[in-house]
Scaffold this motif. Structure first.
Motif, PDB file in Angstrom:
ATOM      1  N   ALA A 188       0.814  -1.219   0.000  1.00  0.00           N
ATOM      2  CA  ALA A 188       0.000   0.000   0.000  1.00  0.00           C
ATOM      3  C   ALA A 188       0.846   1.266   0.000  1.00  0.00           C
ATOM      4  O   ALA A 188       0.312   2.368   0.170  1.00  0.00           O
ATOM      5  CB  ALA A 188      -0.923   0.008   1.213  1.00  0.00           C
ATOM      6  N   TRP A 189       2.147   1.141  -0.210  1.00  0.00           N
ATOM      7  CA  TRP A 189       3.034   2.290  -0.046  1.00  0.00           C
ATOM      8  C   TRP A 189       2.684   3.460  -0.968  1.00  0.00           C
ATOM      9  O   TRP A 189       2.811   4.625  -0.591  1.00  0.00           O
ATOM     10  CB  TRP A 189       4.494   1.888  -0.237  1.00  0.00           C
ATOM     11  N   GLU A 190       2.215   3.202  -2.172  1.00  0.00           N
ATOM     12  CA  GLU A 190       1.866   4.306  -3.069  1.00  0.00           C
ATOM     13  C   GLU A 190       0.763   5.187  -2.476  1.00  0.00           C
ATOM     14  O   GLU A 190       0.667   6.368  -2.801  1.00  0.00           O
ATOM     15  CB  GLU A 190       1.443   3.783  -4.451  1.00  0.00           C
ATOM     16  N   GLN A 191      -0.058   4.610  -1.609  1.00  0.00           N
ATOM     17  CA  GLN A 191      -1.119   5.386  -0.955  1.00  0.00           C
ATOM     18  C   GLN A 191      -0.534   6.451  -0.019  1.00  0.00           C
ATOM     19  O   GLN A 191      -1.237   7.394   0.365  1.00  0.00           O
ATOM     20  CB  GLN A 191      -2.035   4.448  -0.161  1.00  0.00           C
ATOM     21  N   ALA A 192       0.721   6.305   0.340  1.00  0.00           N
ATOM     22  CA  ALA A 192       1.362   7.257   1.251  1.00  0.00           C
ATOM     23  C   ALA A 192       1.431   8.653   0.651  1.00  0.00           C
ATOM     24  O   ALA A 192       1.606   9.632   1.377  1.00  0.00           O
ATOM     25  CB  ALA A 192       2.769   6.772   1.607  1.00  0.00           C
ATOM     26  N   ALA A 193       1.285   8.751  -0.652  1.00  0.00           N
ATOM     27  CA  ALA A 193       1.390  10.049  -1.326  1.00  0.00           C
ATOM     28  C   ALA A 193       0.394  11.075  -0.813  1.00  0.00           C
ATOM     29  O   ALA A 193       0.663  12.280  -0.839  1.00  0.00           O
ATOM     30  CB  ALA A 193       1.206   9.873  -2.834  1.00  0.00           C
ATOM     31  N   ILE A 194      -0.765  10.629  -0.333  1.00  0.00           N
ATOM     32  CA  ILE A 194      -1.800  11.588   0.065  1.00  0.00           C
ATOM     33  C   ILE A 194      -1.684  12.019   1.525  1.00  0.00           C
ATOM     34  O   ILE A 194      -2.480  12.829   1.998  1.00  0.00           O
ATOM     35  CB  ILE A 194      -3.221  11.040  -0.207  1.00  0.00           C
ATOM     36  N   TYR A 195      -0.673  11.493   2.225  1.00  0.00           N
ATOM     37  CA  TYR A 195      -0.467  11.867   3.624  1.00  0.00           C
ATOM     38  C   TYR A 195       0.850  12.630   3.753  1.00  0.00           C
ATOM     39  O   TYR A 195       1.918  12.093   3.447  1.00  0.00           O
ATOM     40  CB  TYR A 195      -0.465  10.621   4.512  1.00  0.00           C
ATOM     41  N   ALA A 196       0.767  13.873   4.216  1.00  0.00           N
ATOM     42  CA  ALA A 196       1.948  14.747   4.248  1.00  0.00           C
ATOM     43  C   ALA A 196       3.066  14.190   5.110  1.00  0.00           C
ATOM     44  O   ALA A 196       4.236  14.508   4.894  1.00  0.00           O
ATOM     45  CB  ALA A 196       1.545  16.134   4.740  1.00  0.00           C
ATOM     46  N   GLU A 197       2.722  13.352   6.097  1.00  0.00           N
ATOM     47  CA  GLU A 197       3.751  12.776   6.963  1.00  0.00           C
ATOM     48  C   GLU A 197       4.617  11.757   6.227  1.00  0.00           C
ATOM     49  O   GLU A 197       5.764  11.507   6.613  1.00  0.00           O
ATOM     50  CB  GLU A 197       3.101  12.108   8.177  1.00  0.00           C
ATOM     51  N   PHE A 198       4.062  11.174   5.161  1.00  0.00           N
ATOM     52  CA  PHE A 198       4.765  10.115   4.438  1.00  0.00           C
ATOM     53  C   PHE A 198       4.983  10.460   2.957  1.00  0.00           C
ATOM     54  O   PHE A 198       5.583   9.671   2.233  1.00  0.00           O
ATOM     55  CB  PHE A 198       3.975   8.809   4.534  1.00  0.00           C
ATOM     56  N   GLY A 199       4.480  11.586   2.516  1.00  0.00           N
ATOM     57  CA  GLY A 199       4.578  11.957   1.110  1.00  0.00           C
ATOM     58  C   GLY A 199       5.419  13.187   0.880  1.00  0.00           C
ATOM     59  O   GLY A 199       6.088  13.693   1.788  1.00  0.00           O
ATOM     60  N   ARG A 200       5.367  13.690  -0.352  1.00  0.00           N
ATOM     61  CA  ARG A 200       6.117  14.879  -0.721  1.00  0.00           C
ATOM     62  C   ARG A 200       5.416  15.579  -1.882  1.00  0.00           C
ATOM     63  O   ARG A 200       4.715  14.943  -2.674  1.00  0.00           O
ATOM     64  CB  ARG A 200       7.548  14.526  -1.130  1.00  0.00           C
ATOM     65  N   VAL A 201       5.610  16.872  -1.986  1.00  0.00           N
ATOM     66  CA  VAL A 201       5.077  17.644  -3.107  1.00  0.00           C
ATOM     67  C   VAL A 201       6.041  17.512  -4.283  1.00  0.00           C
ATOM     68  O   VAL A 201       7.244  17.756  -4.139  1.00  0.00           O
ATOM     69  CB  VAL A 201       4.922  19.132  -2.731  1.00  0.00           C
ATOM     70  N   VAL A 202       5.528  17.128  -5.442  1.00  0.00           N
ATOM     71  CA  VAL A 202       6.386  17.015  -6.627  1.00  0.00           C
ATOM     72  C   VAL A 202       6.043  18.062  -7.683  1.00  0.00           C
ATOM     73  O   VAL A 202       6.830  18.308  -8.597  1.00  0.00           O
ATOM     74  CB  VAL A 202       6.314  15.604  -7.241  1.00  0.00           C
ATOM     75  N   CYS A 203       4.864  18.686  -7.557  1.00  0.00           N
ATOM     76  CA  CYS A 203       4.480  19.720  -8.521  1.00  0.00           C
ATOM     77  C   CYS A 203       3.406  20.620  -7.920  1.00  0.00           C
ATOM     78  O   CYS A 203       2.494  20.134  -7.257  1.00  0.00           O
ATOM     79  CB  CYS A 203       3.955  19.087  -9.812  1.00  0.00           C
ATOM     80  N   ILE A 204       3.561  21.914  -8.133  1.00  0.00           N
ATOM     81  CA  ILE A 204       2.509  22.884  -7.816  1.00  0.00           C
ATOM     82  C   ILE A 204       2.273  23.704  -9.076  1.00  0.00           C
ATOM     83  O   ILE A 204       3.194  24.337  -9.585  1.00  0.00           O
ATOM     84  CB  ILE A 204       2.904  23.824  -6.658  1.00  0.00           C
ATOM     85  N   SER A 205       1.053  23.667  -9.575  1.00  0.00           N
ATOM     86  CA  SER A 205       0.711  24.457 -10.758  1.00  0.00           C
ATOM     87  C   SER A 205      -0.234  25.580 -10.370  1.00  0.00           C
ATOM     88  O   SER A 205      -1.074  25.416  -9.481  1.00  0.00           O
ATOM     89  CB  SER A 205       0.059  23.578 -11.831  1.00  0.00           C
ATOM     90  N   VAL A 206      -0.079  26.712 -11.027  1.00  0.00           N
ATOM     91  CA  VAL A 206      -0.901  27.883 -10.718  1.00  0.00           C
ATOM     92  C   VAL A 206      -1.477  28.456 -12.007  1.00  0.00           C
ATOM     93  O   VAL A 206      -0.977  28.198 -13.108  1.00  0.00           O
ATOM     94  CB  VAL A 206      -0.067  28.973  -9.998  1.00  0.00           C
ATOM     95  N   GLY A 207      -2.534  29.228 -11.848  1.00  0.00           N
ATOM     96  CA  GLY A 207      -3.154  29.901 -12.993  1.00  0.00           C
ATOM     97  C   GLY A 207      -3.596  31.297 -12.604  1.00  0.00           C
ATOM     98  O   GLY A 207      -4.136  31.501 -11.515  1.00  0.00           O
ATOM     99  N   VAL A 208      -3.360  32.243 -13.488  1.00  0.00           N
ATOM    100  CA  VAL A 208      -3.741  33.642 -13.262  1.00  0.00           C
ATOM    101  C   VAL A 208      -4.526  34.133 -14.466  1.00  0.00           C
ATOM    102  O   VAL A 208      -4.145  33.882 -15.622  1.00  0.00           O
ATOM    103  CB  VAL A 208      -2.496  34.531 -13.053  1.00  0.00           C
ATOM    104  N   CYS A 209      -5.631  34.837 -14.208  1.00  0.00           N
ATOM    105  CA  CYS A 209      -6.463  35.382 -15.282  1.00  0.00           C
ATOM    106  C   CYS A 209      -6.149  36.860 -15.505  1.00  0.00           C
ATOM    107  O   CYS A 209      -5.823  37.586 -14.555  1.00  0.00           O
ATOM    108  CB  CYS A 209      -7.942  35.218 -14.937  1.00  0.00           C
ATOM    109  N   TYR A 210      -6.266  37.279 -16.739  1.00  0.00           N
ATOM    110  CA  TYR A 210      -6.010  38.680 -17.072  1.00  0.00           C
ATOM    111  C   TYR A 210      -6.815  39.062 -18.313  1.00  0.00           C
ATOM    112  O   TYR A 210      -7.228  38.198 -19.100  1.00  0.00           O
ATOM    113  CB  TYR A 210      -4.514  38.918 -17.310  1.00  0.00           C
TER     114      TYR A 210
END
Length: 244
Positions: A58-80
């Motif tokens: 079940a280790w892949e499930q660890a991704a959704i828990y901050a204690e056992f996971g890590r951020v690999v991408c943050i995407s943002v969007g801005v309107c103009y």
């Protein structure tokens, strides 16, 4: 109808993976802690984990828990506004250095969130994205920007707009996915070659960060369009959407 200017909203989404590629790479203490976590999860929701007999499986499930996971991408969007039409520009912070991803994202927040009228918007960000980012920042020894200093604040003081919460209309019993909302609103979304459950594989085995970035940016676009529809506004034209 929009209650604030669209250009004062920063749309964002994150993608996460387990903190290490394999369960066997954890030290003894973290293996024990994840095993305890898995046992609690599998007891509470046996149907979800019926194909996973051990904590290692079940280790892949660890991704959704901050204690056992890590951020690999943050995407943002801005309107103009350009030529009297709304446009959307997306961008990603991604890579193998989680600390740098968070630092770069926080730098953007410092530049964008310059007034009480500037807000963050995402799907389920109050329960997932925001707390996850904050927890991982603390693990990495990074100070939180003012807009994420939310301890002790009342709900109406938070500068977050959550599209899942908008759709609930006060109903606390259900979870509605972003994919479902795009479908019922008739919002066209490109067919993706991966989904959230495959991010860990793409990150560790294929090492294709760009593929994850593209997927994450598509979620930002979808969130923006859903927000507009729920605000009684037309979607942004596809030709007016770009990534940098």
């Amino acid at each position: 109808m929009l209650t604030q200017s669209l250009d004062k909203i920063l749309f964002f989404d994150i993608e996460t993976a387990p903190n290490v590629a394999d369960y066997c790479m954890l030290n003894d203490e973290m293996q024990h802690l994840w095993t305890e976590k898995f046992e609690r999860l599998s007891t509470a929701a046996p149907q979800k984990y019926e194909q996973m007999n051990t904590a290692e499986e079940a280790w892949e499930q660890a991704a959704i828990y901050a204690e056992f996971g890590r951020v690999v991408c943050i995407s943002v969007g801005v309107c103009y506004i350009k030529d009297k039409e709304w446009h959307l520009r997306t961008k990603s912070f991604c890579g193998t250095d989680e600390r740098q991803i968070l630092i770069d994202f926080f730098e953007l927040l410092g530049k964008f969130m310059i007034s009480p009228y500037h807000t963050l918007c995402g799907h389920n960000i109050k329960e997932f994205d925001v707390p996850y980012v904050c927890r991982r920042a603390l693990v990495n020894g990074i100070s939180l920007p003012d807009c994420l200093q939310i301890a002790g604040k009342k709900p109406w003081e938070l500068r977050f707009v959550d599209t899942m919460e908008m759709w609930k209309f006060g109903d606390y019993k259900s979870f509605t996915s972003l994919k479902t909302l795009t479908a019922i609103f008739g919002i066209p979304t490109p067919k993706d070659d991966i989904d959230g459950s495959e991010v860990a594989r793409v990150y560790y085995k294929e090492q294709d960060i760009n593929r994850i970035s593209v997927y994450c940016q598509k979620d930002v676009v979808a969130t923006t369009q859903v927000f507009l529809r729920m605000s009684g506004e037309p979607c942004i034209a596809t030709e007016n959407i770009e990534s940098v």
